[in-house]
Design a protein around this motif. Sequence first.
Motif, PDB file in Angstrom:
ATOM      1  N   UNK A  87       2.799  -7.894   6.974  1.00 14.96           N
ATOM      2  CA  UNK A  87       1.866  -8.828   6.524  1.00 14.96           C
ATOM      3  C   UNK A  87       1.490  -8.376   4.872  1.00 14.96           C
ATOM      4  N   UNK A  88       2.117  -7.760   4.336  1.00  8.28           N
ATOM      5  CA  UNK A  88       1.545  -7.305   2.856  1.00  8.28           C
ATOM      6  C   UNK A  88       1.647  -8.496   2.142  1.00  8.28           C
ATOM      7  N   UNK A  89       0.525  -8.504   1.057  1.00 10.44           N
ATOM      8  CA  UNK A  89       0.489  -9.356   0.088  1.00 10.44           C
ATOM      9  C   UNK A  89      -0.007  -8.765  -1.060  1.00 10.44           C
TER      10      UNK A  89
ATOM     11  N   UNK B  68      -4.112  -3.663 -23.891  1.00 10.05           N
ATOM     12  CA  UNK B  68      -2.774  -3.576 -24.845  1.00 10.05           C
ATOM     13  C   UNK B  68      -1.764  -2.894 -24.106  1.00 10.05           C
ATOM     14  N   UNK B  69      -1.655  -3.263 -22.670  1.00  9.62           N
ATOM     15  CA  UNK B  69      -0.564  -3.034 -21.970  1.00  9.62           C
ATOM     16  C   UNK B  69      -0.314  -1.696 -21.292  1.00  9.62           C
ATOM     17  N   UNK B  70      -1.411  -1.028 -20.916  1.00  5.69           N
ATOM     18  CA  UNK B  70      -1.314   0.343 -20.174  1.00  5.69           C
ATOM     19  C   UNK B  70      -1.327  -0.004 -18.608  1.00  5.69           C
ATOM     20  N   UNK B  71      -0.478   0.246 -17.926  1.00  2.81           N
ATOM     21  CA  UNK B  71      -0.643   0.216 -16.340  1.00  2.81           C
ATOM     22  C   UNK B  71      -1.190   1.500 -15.943  1.00  2.81           C
ATOM     23  N   UNK B  72      -2.372   1.359 -15.014  1.00  4.72           N
ATOM     24  CA  UNK B  72      -2.862   2.627 -14.648  1.00  4.72           C
ATOM     25  C   UNK B  72      -3.708   2.454 -13.317  1.00  4.72           C
ATOM     26  N   UNK B  73      -4.222   3.492 -12.859  1.00  3.10           N
ATOM     27  CA  UNK B  73      -4.800   3.461 -11.414  1.00  3.10           C
ATOM     28  C   UNK B  73      -4.432   2.962 -10.286  1.00  3.10           C
ATOM     29  N   UNK B  74      -3.017   3.274 -10.395  1.00  4.64           N
ATOM     30  CA  UNK B  74      -2.099   2.850  -9.239  1.00  4.64           C
ATOM     31  C   UNK B  74      -2.683   3.742  -8.139  1.00  4.64           C
ATOM     32  N   UNK B  75      -2.874   3.120  -6.882  1.00  8.10           N
ATOM     33  CA  UNK B  75      -3.435   3.931  -5.639  1.00  8.10           C
ATOM     34  C   UNK B  75      -2.854   3.316  -4.514  1.00  8.10           C
ATOM     35  N   UNK B  76      -2.238   3.836  -3.472  1.00  2.00           N
ATOM     36  CA  UNK B  76      -1.934   3.380  -2.274  1.00  2.00           C
ATOM     37  C   UNK B  76      -2.669   4.365  -1.084  1.00  2.00           C
ATOM     38  N   UNK B  77      -3.273   3.667  -0.167  1.00  2.00           N
ATOM     39  CA  UNK B  77      -4.111   4.491   0.861  1.00  2.00           C
ATOM     40  C   UNK B  77      -2.974   5.217   1.558  1.00  2.00           C
ATOM     41  N   UNK B  78      -3.062   6.476   2.007  1.00  2.00           N
ATOM     42  CA  UNK B  78      -2.250   7.182   2.775  1.00  2.00           C
ATOM     43  C   UNK B  78      -1.707   6.627   3.921  1.00  2.00           C
ATOM     44  N   UNK B  79      -2.178   5.773   4.651  1.00  2.00           N
ATOM     45  CA  UNK B  79      -1.399   5.095   5.895  1.00  2.00           C
ATOM     46  C   UNK B  79      -0.459   4.136   5.545  1.00  2.00           C
ATOM     47  N   UNK B  80      -0.628   3.417   4.088  1.00  2.00           N
ATOM     48  CA  UNK B  80       0.186   2.615   3.972  1.00  2.00           C
ATOM     49  C   UNK B  80       1.481   3.096   2.686  1.00  2.00           C
ATOM     50  N   UNK B  81       1.580   4.294   2.821  1.00  2.00           N
ATOM     51  CA  UNK B  81       2.743   4.785   1.832  1.00  2.00           C
ATOM     52  C   UNK B  81       4.139   4.561   2.578  1.00  2.00           C
ATOM     53  N   UNK B  82       5.094   4.685   1.851  1.00  2.00           N
ATOM     54  CA  UNK B  82       6.438   4.545   2.070  1.00  2.00           C
ATOM     55  C   UNK B  82       6.530   3.121   3.005  1.00  2.00           C
ATOM     56  N   UNK B  83       6.193   2.282   2.498  1.00  2.00           N
ATOM     57  CA  UNK B  83       6.246   0.973   2.783  1.00  2.00           C
ATOM     58  C   UNK B  83       6.257  -0.233   1.805  1.00  2.00           C
ATOM     59  N   UNK B  84       6.617   0.279   0.543  1.00  2.00           N
ATOM     60  CA  UNK B  84       7.057  -0.583  -0.529  1.00  2.00           C
ATOM     61  C   UNK B  84       5.712  -1.077  -1.036  1.00  2.00           C
ATOM     62  N   UNK B  85       4.558  -0.819  -0.836  1.00  2.00           N
ATOM     63  CA  UNK B  85       3.338  -1.271  -1.170  1.00  2.00           C
ATOM     64  C   UNK B  85       3.161  -0.917  -2.944  1.00  2.00           C
TER      65      UNK B  85
END
Length: 300
Positions: A3-5, A66-83
């Motif tokens: 159900x990821x969006x 200016x084109x900097x990607x940051x603050x990328x965060x995924x909750x622990x239970x949702x990792x390894x699921x291509x989030x």
Amino acid sequence: MPTLRVEPAAYAQWHAAIHAVRDAVFVLEQGVPVELEHDALDPACTHVLAWGEQGRPVGTGRLTPEGRIGRMAVLAEARNQQVGQAVLEALVGAARAAGLAQVVLHAQLPARDFYARQGFLPEGPEFIEADIAHQQMALDLQGPVAVNGLAAAQAITVAVAHRARRQLWLHSPLLDPALLQHAPVQQALRRFCTQRQHTLLRVLVHDAAAIARAGSPLLGLMQRLPSVVRMREVADPADRALTSACFVNDNGDYYFRMHHERLDGNAGIALPPRSQAFTAGLQRVWDRSRDCSELRALGL
């Protein structure tokens, strides 16, 4: 996560959800001081949120003006699921839509391979940020980029393999050990060859006998998956005179070197006209080359 969006998230409306994810990852898990994690730049940034089951936010990231990607965060239970990949793709898409020529990011060292798989190349030395070791990485959005040095060469090789859909081409006279012995490159090639049906990796070499003597990870892969990995030795004198090397996929990505003995060259991510031109040239060489059937019988 079926159900990821991933959707744009206006900061004024969704700031509580954005910070809930970021605080859980950066402040609670990694010990980043909250006064460093929260900054005055947030209201000016483009944010996205990844929503999981029951409509719960499980990932986020931001793009600065200016084109900097940051603050990328995924909750622990949702990792390894291509989030994380979905969040990153959404931010890169936002940068393209904004007409930016390049996006950059500061990758925590354990995440470098993740960003390399999406086409980001390392730039400069490692550095410390918020008491965590980082590496700056960049992705050009509007044209080819120069590839210099072993780390950048390995990163773009991983990206071309990882982003391939059904077909990969490799022209490498002696099957570059500096690239093919790199563990993330091997992982990306194995993933391409085994995770989908009807995939094909075509390899063009110049000296099959020398490769048999030296060995290569690709030989073992070809023996295990002969219908997926096919290798030919160039035969035409004009083809044997080629000094270049090329790695190209069917998703618009390529890495080209004028001299196969050196790793410096140029590369492109999502540049179909250039990648298709390389593919067409390699197909012509392939058609007039001989099958290396003897390499499938080696006792590796």
